[in-house]
Design a protein around this motif. Structure first.
Motif, PDB file in Angstrom:
ATOM      1  N   PHE A 191       1.647   1.958   7.098  1.00  0.00           N
ATOM      2  CA  PHE A 191       2.073   2.824   6.481  1.00  0.00           C
ATOM      3  C   PHE A 191       3.290   1.738   5.118  1.00  0.00           C
ATOM      4  O   PHE A 191       2.407   1.676   4.056  1.00  0.00           O
ATOM      5  CB  PHE A 191       3.475   3.898   6.594  1.00  0.00           C
ATOM      6  CG  PHE A 191       2.281   4.978   6.670  1.00  0.00           C
ATOM      7  CD1 PHE A 191       2.051   6.275   5.952  1.00  0.00           C
ATOM      8  CD2 PHE A 191       2.731   5.477   8.075  1.00  0.00           C
ATOM      9  CE1 PHE A 191       1.801   7.120   6.035  1.00  0.00           C
ATOM     10  CE2 PHE A 191       2.151   6.898   8.382  1.00  0.00           C
ATOM     11  CZ  PHE A 191       1.334   7.823   7.505  1.00  0.00           C
ATOM     12  N   GLY A 210       0.120  -0.229   3.995  1.00  0.00           N
ATOM     13  CA  GLY A 210      -1.466   0.409   2.866  1.00  0.00           C
ATOM     14  C   GLY A 210      -1.253   0.294   1.992  1.00  0.00           C
ATOM     15  O   GLY A 210      -1.051   0.892   0.472  1.00  0.00           O
ATOM     16  N   ILE A 211       0.678   1.104   1.142  1.00  0.00           N
ATOM     17  CA  ILE A 211       1.798   0.966   0.589  1.00  0.00           C
ATOM     18  C   ILE A 211       1.371   0.630  -0.417  1.00  0.00           C
ATOM     19  O   ILE A 211       1.411  -0.070  -1.382  1.00  0.00           O
ATOM     20  CB  ILE A 211       2.713   1.612   1.152  1.00  0.00           C
ATOM     21  CG1 ILE A 211       3.127   3.501   1.079  1.00  0.00           C
ATOM     22  CG2 ILE A 211       3.948   1.874  -1.050  1.00  0.00           C
ATOM     23  CD1 ILE A 211       4.350   3.986   1.681  1.00  0.00           C
ATOM     24  N   ALA A 245      -2.155   0.091  -1.707  1.00  0.00           N
ATOM     25  CA  ALA A 245      -2.283   1.140  -2.852  1.00  0.00           C
ATOM     26  C   ALA A 245      -1.388   0.543  -3.989  1.00  0.00           C
ATOM     27  O   ALA A 245      -2.440   1.460  -5.028  1.00  0.00           O
ATOM     28  CB  ALA A 245      -1.652   2.042  -2.299  1.00  0.00           C
ATOM     29  N   ILE A 246      -0.755  -0.303  -4.060  1.00  0.00           N
ATOM     30  CA  ILE A 246      -0.027  -0.215  -5.169  1.00  0.00           C
ATOM     31  C   ILE A 246      -0.889  -1.694  -6.011  1.00  0.00           C
ATOM     32  O   ILE A 246      -0.702  -1.809  -7.290  1.00  0.00           O
ATOM     33  CB  ILE A 246       1.617  -1.239  -5.104  1.00  0.00           C
ATOM     34  CG1 ILE A 246       2.481   0.230  -4.872  1.00  0.00           C
ATOM     35  CG2 ILE A 246       2.127  -1.288  -6.642  1.00  0.00           C
ATOM     36  CD1 ILE A 246       3.871  -0.332  -4.725  1.00  0.00           C
ATOM     37  N   SER A 297      -3.909   5.378  -6.293  1.00  0.00           N
ATOM     38  CA  SER A 297      -4.017   5.196  -4.943  1.00  0.00           C
ATOM     39  C   SER A 297      -3.060   5.343  -3.978  1.00  0.00           C
ATOM     40  O   SER A 297      -3.529   5.296  -2.744  1.00  0.00           O
ATOM     41  CB  SER A 297      -4.233   3.984  -5.501  1.00  0.00           C
ATOM     42  OG  SER A 297      -4.498   2.731  -4.636  1.00  0.00           O
ATOM     43  N   SER A 298      -2.233   5.300  -4.348  1.00  0.00           N
ATOM     44  CA  SER A 298      -0.824   5.642  -3.085  1.00  0.00           C
ATOM     45  C   SER A 298      -0.949   7.009  -2.206  1.00  0.00           C
ATOM     46  O   SER A 298      -0.887   6.973  -1.186  1.00  0.00           O
ATOM     47  CB  SER A 298       0.653   6.113  -3.639  1.00  0.00           C
ATOM     48  OG  SER A 298       0.589   4.120  -4.527  1.00  0.00           O
ATOM     49  N   MET A 302      -4.144   6.714   0.058  1.00  0.00           N
ATOM     50  CA  MET A 302      -4.240   5.975   1.266  1.00  0.00           C
ATOM     51  C   MET A 302      -2.815   6.566   2.241  1.00  0.00           C
ATOM     52  O   MET A 302      -3.171   6.567   3.173  1.00  0.00           O
ATOM     53  CB  MET A 302      -3.111   4.454   0.437  1.00  0.00           C
ATOM     54  CG  MET A 302      -2.627   3.369   1.529  1.00  0.00           C
ATOM     55  SD  MET A 302      -4.367   2.444   2.423  1.00  0.00           S
ATOM     56  CE  MET A 302      -4.295   1.030   0.824  1.00  0.00           C
ATOM     57  N   ILE A 303      -1.982   6.997   1.437  1.00  0.00           N
ATOM     58  CA  ILE A 303      -0.769   7.201   2.311  1.00  0.00           C
ATOM     59  C   ILE A 303      -1.858   9.043   3.204  1.00  0.00           C
ATOM     60  O   ILE A 303      -2.002   9.484   4.637  1.00  0.00           O
ATOM     61  CB  ILE A 303      -0.082   8.354   1.749  1.00  0.00           C
ATOM     62  CG1 ILE A 303       1.794   6.613   1.252  1.00  0.00           C
ATOM     63  CG2 ILE A 303       1.030   9.359   3.186  1.00  0.00           C
ATOM     64  CD1 ILE A 303       2.267   7.645   0.384  1.00  0.00           C
TER      65      ILE A 303
END
Length: 268
Positions: free
Chosen positions: A11, A14-15, A18-19, A222-223, A226-227
Protein backbone atom coordinates in the motif's frame (compact mmCIF):
# COMPACT_ATOMS: atom_id res chain seq x y z
CA UNK A 1 -5.28 -7.41 5.49
CA UNK A 2 -3.08 -4.65 6.95
CA UNK A 3 -1.86 -6.98 9.69
CA UNK A 4 0.55 -8.39 7.11
CA UNK A 5 3.77 -6.43 6.66
CA UNK A 6 3.92 -7.13 2.90
CA UNK A 7 0.46 -5.58 2.48
CA UNK A 8 1.48 -2.47 4.38
CA UNK A 9 4.55 -2.17 2.15
CA UNK A 10 2.42 -2.78 -0.96
CA UNK A 11 0.00 0.00 0.00
CA UNK A 12 2.82 2.43 0.87
CA UNK A 13 4.60 1.78 -2.44
CA UNK A 14 1.31 1.75 -4.36
CA UNK A 15 0.21 5.15 -3.06
CA UNK A 16 3.60 6.72 -3.77
CA UNK A 17 3.55 5.35 -7.32
CA UNK A 18 -0.06 6.46 -7.78
CA UNK A 19 1.03 10.02 -7.05
CA UNK A 20 4.12 10.24 -9.26
CA UNK A 21 3.01 8.14 -12.27
CA UNK A 22 0.26 10.60 -13.39
CA UNK A 23 2.75 13.46 -12.94
CA UNK A 24 4.80 11.82 -15.67
CA UNK A 25 1.73 10.75 -17.66
CA UNK A 26 0.20 14.21 -18.07
CA UNK A 27 3.44 15.55 -19.57
CA UNK A 28 3.72 12.54 -21.88
CA UNK A 29 0.17 13.08 -23.12
CA UNK A 30 0.84 16.77 -23.78
CA UNK A 31 4.04 15.87 -25.61
CA UNK A 32 2.21 13.13 -27.53
CA UNK A 33 4.86 10.60 -26.46
CA UNK A 34 2.78 8.16 -24.40
CA UNK A 35 4.31 5.18 -26.18
CA UNK A 36 7.72 6.03 -24.73
CA UNK A 37 6.41 4.77 -21.39
CA UNK A 38 5.54 1.51 -23.08
CA UNK A 39 9.03 1.22 -24.59
CA UNK A 40 10.66 1.87 -21.22
CA UNK A 41 8.39 -0.58 -19.40
CA UNK A 42 9.36 -3.32 -21.84
CA UNK A 43 13.03 -2.34 -21.56
CA UNK A 44 12.76 -2.56 -17.77
CA UNK A 45 12.14 -6.30 -18.18
CA UNK A 46 15.68 -6.63 -19.55
CA UNK A 47 17.00 -4.95 -16.41
CA UNK A 48 14.85 -7.20 -14.25
CA UNK A 49 16.23 -10.25 -16.03
CA UNK A 50 19.80 -9.10 -15.37
CA UNK A 51 19.04 -8.52 -11.70
CA UNK A 52 17.49 -11.97 -11.27
CA UNK A 53 20.39 -13.68 -13.06
CA UNK A 54 23.14 -11.95 -11.05
CA UNK A 55 21.29 -11.98 -7.73
CA UNK A 56 20.95 -8.19 -7.51
CA UNK A 57 17.75 -6.40 -6.50
CA UNK A 58 16.03 -6.13 -9.94
CA UNK A 59 14.92 -2.57 -9.15
CA UNK A 60 18.53 -1.34 -9.34
CA UNK A 61 19.29 -3.05 -12.64
CA UNK A 62 15.91 -1.99 -14.01
CA UNK A 63 16.65 1.65 -13.13
CA UNK A 64 20.00 1.51 -14.96
CA UNK A 65 18.54 -0.10 -18.09
CA UNK A 66 15.56 2.29 -18.16
CA UNK A 67 17.83 5.33 -17.90
CA UNK A 68 19.97 4.02 -20.79
CA UNK A 69 16.85 3.21 -22.85
CA UNK A 70 15.18 6.58 -22.20
CA UNK A 71 18.22 8.61 -23.28
CA UNK A 72 18.69 6.29 -26.28
CA UNK A 73 15.16 7.18 -27.37
CA UNK A 74 15.87 10.91 -26.99
CA UNK A 75 19.11 10.64 -29.00
CA UNK A 76 17.34 8.75 -31.80
CA UNK A 77 14.42 11.21 -31.74
CA UNK A 78 16.85 14.12 -32.23
CA UNK A 79 18.76 12.29 -34.95
CA UNK A 80 15.55 11.44 -36.82
CA UNK A 81 13.12 14.24 -35.81
CA UNK A 82 10.56 13.29 -38.46
CA UNK A 83 10.43 9.68 -37.28
CA UNK A 84 10.02 9.93 -33.52
CA UNK A 85 7.89 6.79 -33.35
CA UNK A 86 10.69 4.83 -35.00
CA UNK A 87 13.02 5.58 -32.08
CA UNK A 88 10.43 4.32 -29.61
CA UNK A 89 9.82 1.17 -31.66
CA UNK A 90 13.55 0.40 -31.95
CA UNK A 91 14.18 0.70 -28.20
CA UNK A 92 11.01 -1.24 -27.36
CA UNK A 93 11.91 -4.07 -29.74
CA UNK A 94 15.45 -4.21 -28.37
CA UNK A 95 14.19 -4.32 -24.79
CA UNK A 96 11.70 -7.08 -25.51
CA UNK A 97 14.32 -9.11 -27.41
CA UNK A 98 16.87 -8.89 -24.60
CA UNK A 99 14.23 -9.65 -21.96
CA UNK A 100 13.00 -12.71 -23.85
CA UNK A 101 16.52 -14.13 -24.07
CA UNK A 102 17.33 -13.37 -20.43
CA UNK A 103 14.07 -14.97 -19.26
CA UNK A 104 15.46 -18.35 -20.30
CA UNK A 105 18.33 -17.93 -17.83
CA UNK A 106 16.48 -16.44 -14.84
CA UNK A 107 16.17 -18.73 -11.79
CA UNK A 108 12.42 -19.44 -11.63
CA UNK A 109 9.96 -18.25 -14.25
CA UNK A 110 7.47 -17.17 -11.59
CA UNK A 111 9.81 -14.43 -10.34
CA UNK A 112 10.10 -12.96 -13.82
CA UNK A 113 6.34 -13.18 -14.38
CA UNK A 114 5.64 -11.31 -11.15
CA UNK A 115 7.46 -8.27 -12.59
CA UNK A 116 5.46 -8.43 -15.81
CA UNK A 117 2.04 -8.20 -14.14
CA UNK A 118 2.89 -7.05 -10.61
CA UNK A 119 2.94 -8.89 -7.30
CA UNK A 120 2.09 -7.58 -3.84
CA UNK A 121 3.68 -10.52 -2.03
CA UNK A 122 7.23 -9.93 -3.33
CA UNK A 123 7.58 -6.31 -2.19
CA UNK A 124 10.51 -6.05 0.25
CA UNK A 125 11.67 -3.46 2.77
CA UNK A 126 14.54 -2.56 0.43
CA UNK A 127 12.02 -1.93 -2.36
CA UNK A 128 10.13 0.43 -0.05
CA UNK A 129 13.32 2.40 0.65
CA UNK A 130 14.20 2.64 -3.08
CA UNK A 131 10.68 3.75 -4.03
CA UNK A 132 10.61 6.31 -1.19
CA UNK A 133 13.88 7.88 -2.38
CA UNK A 134 12.73 8.06 -5.99
CA UNK A 135 9.32 9.33 -4.89
CA UNK A 136 11.03 12.29 -3.19
CA UNK A 137 13.20 12.95 -6.26
CA UNK A 138 10.20 12.98 -8.62
CA UNK A 139 8.01 15.05 -6.29
CA UNK A 140 10.67 17.70 -5.69
CA UNK A 141 11.60 17.83 -9.40
CA UNK A 142 7.97 18.02 -10.56
CA UNK A 143 7.10 20.82 -8.15
CA UNK A 144 10.32 22.84 -8.56
CA UNK A 145 10.28 22.59 -12.36
CA UNK A 146 6.47 22.59 -12.67
CA UNK A 147 6.17 25.51 -15.10
CA UNK A 148 9.25 24.51 -17.07
CA UNK A 149 7.84 21.03 -17.59
CA UNK A 150 4.43 22.49 -18.47
CA UNK A 151 5.70 25.01 -21.03
CA UNK A 152 8.14 22.57 -22.61
CA UNK A 153 5.48 19.86 -22.95
CA UNK A 154 3.01 22.22 -24.66
CA UNK A 155 5.33 24.16 -26.97
CA UNK A 156 9.13 23.69 -26.74
CA UNK A 157 9.86 26.55 -29.14
CA UNK A 158 7.83 29.13 -27.17
CA UNK A 159 9.28 27.76 -23.94
CA UNK A 160 12.80 28.36 -25.27
CA UNK A 161 11.86 31.89 -26.35
CA UNK A 162 10.43 32.51 -22.87
CA UNK A 163 13.80 31.70 -21.34
CA UNK A 164 13.14 28.11 -20.23
CA UNK A 165 16.21 25.88 -20.29
CA UNK A 166 14.53 23.28 -22.47
CA UNK A 167 17.60 21.04 -22.67
CA UNK A 168 17.77 20.77 -18.87
CA UNK A 169 14.00 20.21 -18.62
CA UNK A 170 14.02 17.52 -21.30
CA UNK A 171 16.94 15.70 -19.69
CA UNK A 172 15.28 15.94 -16.28
CA UNK A 173 11.98 14.61 -17.61
CA UNK A 174 13.76 11.77 -19.42
CA UNK A 175 15.53 10.83 -16.18
CA UNK A 176 12.50 10.93 -13.86
CA UNK A 177 10.40 9.04 -16.41
CA UNK A 178 13.02 6.29 -16.56
CA UNK A 179 13.32 5.85 -12.79
CA UNK A 180 9.54 6.01 -12.27
CA UNK A 181 8.89 3.29 -14.84
CA UNK A 182 11.74 1.17 -13.42
CA UNK A 183 10.40 1.12 -9.86
CA UNK A 184 6.79 0.49 -10.86
CA UNK A 185 7.25 -3.02 -12.25
CA UNK A 186 7.06 -4.93 -8.97
CA UNK A 187 3.72 -3.52 -7.79
CA UNK A 188 1.99 -2.40 -10.99
CA UNK A 189 3.67 -4.74 -13.47
CA UNK A 190 5.98 -3.72 -16.32
CA UNK A 191 3.32 -4.41 -18.95
CA UNK A 192 0.73 -2.28 -17.10
CA UNK A 193 2.65 0.90 -16.31
CA UNK A 194 1.72 2.83 -19.45
CA UNK A 195 -1.98 2.28 -18.74
CA UNK A 196 -1.63 3.86 -15.30
CA UNK A 197 0.25 6.78 -16.87
CA UNK A 198 -2.53 7.56 -19.33
CA UNK A 199 -5.92 6.36 -18.04
CA UNK A 200 -6.09 8.48 -14.83
CA UNK A 201 -5.09 11.54 -16.88
CA UNK A 202 -7.67 10.71 -19.57
CA UNK A 203 -10.34 10.22 -16.89
CA UNK A 204 -9.46 13.56 -15.29
CA UNK A 205 -9.70 15.31 -18.67
CA UNK A 206 -13.36 14.26 -18.86
CA UNK A 207 -14.09 16.53 -15.88
CA UNK A 208 -11.47 19.28 -16.16
CA UNK A 209 -10.50 21.99 -18.62
CA UNK A 210 -7.16 23.23 -17.28
CA UNK A 211 -3.73 21.63 -16.94
CA UNK A 212 -3.56 22.29 -13.20
CA UNK A 213 -6.96 20.73 -12.51
CA UNK A 214 -6.11 17.71 -14.65
CA UNK A 215 -2.79 17.40 -12.82
CA UNK A 216 -4.50 17.26 -9.41
CA UNK A 217 -7.56 15.16 -10.32
CA UNK A 218 -5.47 12.56 -12.17
CA UNK A 219 -3.45 11.97 -9.00
CA UNK A 220 -6.67 11.47 -7.01
CA UNK A 221 -8.04 9.02 -9.59
CA UNK A 222 -4.73 7.17 -9.81
CA UNK A 223 -4.63 6.76 -6.02
CA UNK A 224 -8.19 5.39 -5.97
CA UNK A 225 -7.46 2.93 -8.80
CA UNK A 226 -4.27 1.79 -7.08
CA UNK A 227 -5.88 1.22 -3.68
CA UNK A 228 -8.89 -0.62 -5.13
CA UNK A 229 -6.61 -2.70 -7.38
CA UNK A 230 -4.39 -3.81 -4.49
CA UNK A 231 -7.44 -4.68 -2.38
CA UNK A 232 -8.92 -6.69 -5.28
CA UNK A 233 -5.58 -8.44 -5.76
CA UNK A 234 -5.48 -9.50 -2.11
CA UNK A 235 -9.06 -10.72 -1.77
CA UNK A 236 -9.53 -12.17 -5.26
CA UNK A 237 -6.03 -13.58 -5.70
CA UNK A 238 -5.45 -11.83 -9.03
CA UNK A 239 -2.44 -9.89 -10.33
CA UNK A 240 -2.47 -6.30 -8.99
CA UNK A 241 -1.49 -4.76 -12.34
CA UNK A 242 -4.44 -6.30 -14.15
CA UNK A 243 -6.86 -5.38 -11.36
CA UNK A 244 -5.66 -1.77 -11.23
CA UNK A 245 -5.87 -1.28 -15.00
CA UNK A 246 -9.32 -2.92 -15.36
CA UNK A 247 -10.73 -0.74 -12.58
CA UNK A 248 -9.22 2.33 -14.26
CA UNK A 249 -10.56 1.36 -17.70
CA UNK A 250 -14.01 0.62 -16.28
CA UNK A 251 -14.10 4.02 -14.58
CA UNK A 252 -12.93 5.79 -17.74
CA UNK A 253 -15.62 4.10 -19.86
CA UNK A 254 -18.32 4.93 -17.29
CA UNK A 255 -17.32 8.60 -16.98
CA UNK A 256 -17.01 8.95 -20.76
CA UNK A 257 -20.52 7.55 -21.24
CA UNK A 258 -21.97 9.86 -18.59
CA UNK A 259 -20.21 12.85 -20.17
CA UNK A 260 -21.47 11.85 -23.64
CA UNK A 261 -25.07 11.50 -22.41
CA UNK A 262 -24.91 14.90 -20.70
CA UNK A 263 -23.58 16.56 -23.86
CA UNK A 264 -26.36 14.96 -25.92
CA UNK A 265 -28.97 16.20 -23.44
CA UNK A 266 -27.59 19.73 -23.56
CA UNK A 267 -27.41 19.66 -27.36
CA UNK A 268 -30.96 18.27 -27.55
Amino acid sequence: MLEFSFMRRAFAIGIMLAIIIPMIGIIMINRKTSMIGDALSHSSLAGIGLGLIFGINPMWTSIIICIIASFAIEILRKKFPKYGDMATAIVMSTGIAIASILSDFTPGGTSFESFMFGSITTVSSEDLIIVSLIFLIVIVSSIYFYYGLLYTSINPVLARLAGVNTRLINNLFTFITAITVAISAKTVGALMITSLMTIPVASAMVFTKSYQSTFKISIVFSSIFMILGIIASYYLGVKPGGAIVLIAVGFFILTSLISYIKRKQIAG
